[in-house]
Write an enzyme that holds these catalytic residues in place. Structure first.
Site, PDB file in Angstrom:
ATOM      1  N   HIS A 201      -0.745   5.060   0.118  1.00 20.03           N
ATOM      2  CA  HIS A 201       0.713   5.646   0.098  1.00 20.03           C
ATOM      3  C   HIS A 201       1.789   4.568  -0.498  1.00 20.03           C
ATOM      4  O   HIS A 201       2.852   4.752  -0.661  1.00 20.03           O
ATOM      5  CB  HIS A 201       1.076   6.156   1.414  1.00 20.03           C
ATOM      6  CG  HIS A 201       0.892   5.356   2.523  1.00 20.03           C
ATOM      7  ND1 HIS A 201       2.256   5.000   3.485  1.00 20.03           N
ATOM      8  CD2 HIS A 201       0.013   4.730   3.250  1.00 20.03           C
ATOM      9  CE1 HIS A 201       1.737   4.212   4.450  1.00 20.03           C
ATOM     10  NE2 HIS A 201       0.747   4.023   4.193  1.00 20.03           N
ATOM     11  N   THR A 237     -16.927  13.322   5.881  1.00 21.05           N
ATOM     12  CA  THR A 237     -16.583  13.942   4.447  1.00 21.05           C
ATOM     13  C   THR A 237     -15.375  13.480   3.929  1.00 21.05           C
ATOM     14  O   THR A 237     -14.410  13.324   4.250  1.00 21.05           O
ATOM     15  CB  THR A 237     -16.564  15.718   4.656  1.00 21.05           C
ATOM     16  OG1 THR A 237     -17.614  15.982   5.542  1.00 21.05           O
ATOM     17  CG2 THR A 237     -16.504  16.479   3.507  1.00 21.05           C
ATOM     18  N   CYS A 325      11.793  -3.261  15.972  1.00 18.02           N
ATOM     19  CA  CYS A 325      11.241  -3.169  17.290  1.00 18.02           C
ATOM     20  C   CYS A 325      10.281  -1.850  17.375  1.00 18.02           C
ATOM     21  O   CYS A 325      10.899  -0.877  18.028  1.00 18.02           O
ATOM     22  CB  CYS A 325      12.197  -3.153  18.371  1.00 18.02           C
ATOM     23  SG  CYS A 325      13.544  -2.461  18.315  1.00 18.02           S
TER      24      CYS A 325
HETATM   25  N1  PLP Z   1      -1.135  -3.927   5.688  1.00 21.71           N
HETATM   26  C1  PLP Z   1       0.029  -4.218   5.285  1.00 21.71           C
HETATM   27  C2  PLP Z   1       0.400  -5.377   4.555  1.00 21.71           C
HETATM   28  C3  PLP Z   1       0.827  -3.183   5.387  1.00 21.71           C
HETATM   29  O1  PLP Z   1       2.097  -3.147   4.872  1.00 21.71           O
HETATM   30  C4  PLP Z   1       0.504  -1.745   5.858  1.00 21.71           C
HETATM   31  C5  PLP Z   1       1.425  -0.820   6.137  1.00 21.71           C
HETATM   32  O2  PLP Z   1       2.522  -0.941   5.956  1.00 21.71           O
HETATM   33  C6  PLP Z   1      -0.910  -1.635   6.321  1.00 21.71           C
HETATM   34  C7  PLP Z   1      -1.626  -2.826   6.220  1.00 21.71           C
HETATM   35  C8  PLP Z   1      -1.358  -0.510   6.966  1.00 21.71           C
HETATM   36  O3  PLP Z   1      -1.634   0.334   5.522  1.00 21.71           O
HETATM   37  P1  PLP Z   1      -1.516   1.946   6.261  1.00 21.71           P
HETATM   38  O4  PLP Z   1      -0.358   2.692   6.809  1.00 21.71           O
HETATM   39  O5  PLP Z   1      -2.259   2.883   4.996  1.00 21.71           O
HETATM   40  O6  PLP Z   1      -2.684   2.097   7.323  1.00 21.71           O
END
Ligand code: PLP
Length: 385
Positions: A201, A237, A325
């Site tokens: 995403h 799956t 926060c």
């Molecule tokens: N790592 C970083 C640097 C992120 O910015 C994010 C989400 O903001 C994630 C991990 C986590 O990704 P997900 O929302 O797909 O679990």
């Protein structure tokens, strides 16, 4: 009301091309890719294609080095947990103070189970001191997990040098590249990291799909234990439509990367230039050059980031707080605290993160509305004379 969406590091719009590619797998092509029949088998070939598209964007040598997961968080947890299981006698982990909670909170949890964790600090531009990394490595260091680019400031860590240090010392290296993929042009056939996480995403695929790159010969054991999907490396799956969407998003990212990097950098730099000119007592948090092209983190002195965001929201501008926060506490961002951002700026920090869909009109709209908001908030701030 007008919407100016500039919170793309939180999540980005699904590209129309991605949605179009996913649609058949939510309607007529609903077979289970593990089934023996042709109906399911046809679906499997689309997962294989997506694996090639992801591998191609990352410059991985072999598509089988890609495992599909449910999100960036799962990829991060899997990379670390799998490595710990591979080397049960090693009990030391190295990470940084500015990681996303997907790594940071997992490491905090591992400390309660007997692991020692070194959290490397950063300087006031958000950069690591690599000599600290070198001296932190111990004889039982099992994994180094360091993000490629920071989600709040966009600061990019020198992954080539980090990888070289890990390689010379024989320590497994994982990088959380959730914010880096599609915004930095790197190639895994020359960048020797062992494990790399990404999330759909953030690059115009849907939420709820991610991937983990596991370099050939890296010891791996599954985190989600179940059926033998993903070549026995991740049970469950497959989320076929989203995996297909992620593949197409990666292909688009590869095609558009150069053009997009130029575009968002230009827009971001114009925004920064105008804001710095029009508003006094403002700073940019994070290294000015070693930074993602789409991200800026402003610190406005004497006021609260949350109030700025609420007033921007009233104008239809969706940005995010550098002092979020999330847990409901009033503690400012752990990233800005680790950087030692002065107290008077840290509370008034906001992040603006752009995507291919932002335009000059969006930037003009922000430049029109942000200065009066800051002026108004400072007029009522007890900290501002
Ligand atoms: N790592 C970083 C640097 C992120 O910015 C994010 C989400 O903001 C994630 C991990 C986590 O990704 P997900 O929302 O797909 O679990």
């Amino acid at each position: 009301m007008k919407l100016v969406y500039v919170d793309n590091n939180a999540t980005a719009a699904v590209a129309p091309e991605v949605f179009a590619a996913m649609r058949p797998f939510l309607t007529e092509e609903y077979g289970n890719p593990s089934s023996m029949h042709t109906f399911g088998g046809k679906v499997r070939s689309h997962i294989d294609r997506a694996r090639e598209q992801v591998a191609d964007l990352l410059g991985a040598n072999d598509p089988t080095e890609i495992i599909f997961t449910s999100c960036g968080t799962e990829s991060d947890n899997t990379a670390i947990a799998s490595t710990l299981r591979a080397y049960p006698h090693k009990k030391h982990i190295i990470t940084t103070k500015v990681e996303h909670p997907a790594v940071l909170n997992f490491c905090n949890y591992l400390e309660t189970t007997g692991y020692r964790v070194t959290y490397l600090g950063v300087d006031n531009e958000g950069m690591l001191d690599l000599s600290e990394l070198k001296s932190a490595i111990e004889s039982d260091t099992v994994i180094i997990s360091i993000m490629y680019a920071n989600n709040e400031t966009g600061v990019i860590f020198p992954m080539e040098e980090i990888a070289e240090i890990a390689r010379l010392r024989g320590v497994v290296l994982h990088t959380d590249a959730v914010q880096a993929v599609s915004k930095i042009d790197f190639k895994l056939n020359i960048l020797p990291v062992d494990l790399l996480s990404l999330s759909g995403h953030k690059l115009h695929a849907p939420k709820g799909v991610g991937a983990l790159f596991v370099r050939k010969c890296t010891k791996f054991s599954p985190f989600i234990i179940g059926g033998h999907q993903e070549m026995g490396r991740r049970g469950g799956t497959e989320n076929v439509a989203s995996i297909v969407g992620l593949g197409v998003a990666c292909e688009l990212a590869k095609q558009k990367m150069d053009e997009e990097i130029k575009k968002v950098r230009l827009l971001r730099d114009r925004l920064e230039g105008d804001i710095l000119e029009k508003i006094p007592h403002v700073r940019i948090n994070g290294h000015r050059e070693k930074r993602l092209p789409n991200t800026t983190n402003f610190g406005f002195e004497f006021i609260e980031g949350e109030s700025i965001l609420l007033m921007l929201d009233e104008k239809g501008i969706a940005a995010s707080s550098g002092s979020a926060c999330t847990s409901g506490s009033l503690l400012p961002s752990h990233v800005l605290r680790a950087m030692g951002v002065p107290f008077t700026f840290i509370q008034g920090s906001i992040r603006i993160s752009l995507s291919r869909y932002n335009t000059q009109q969006d930037i003009d709209y922000i430049i029109e509305h942000l200065p009066p908001i800051i002026k108004r908030l400072r007029e009522i701030s007890p900290y501002h004379e």
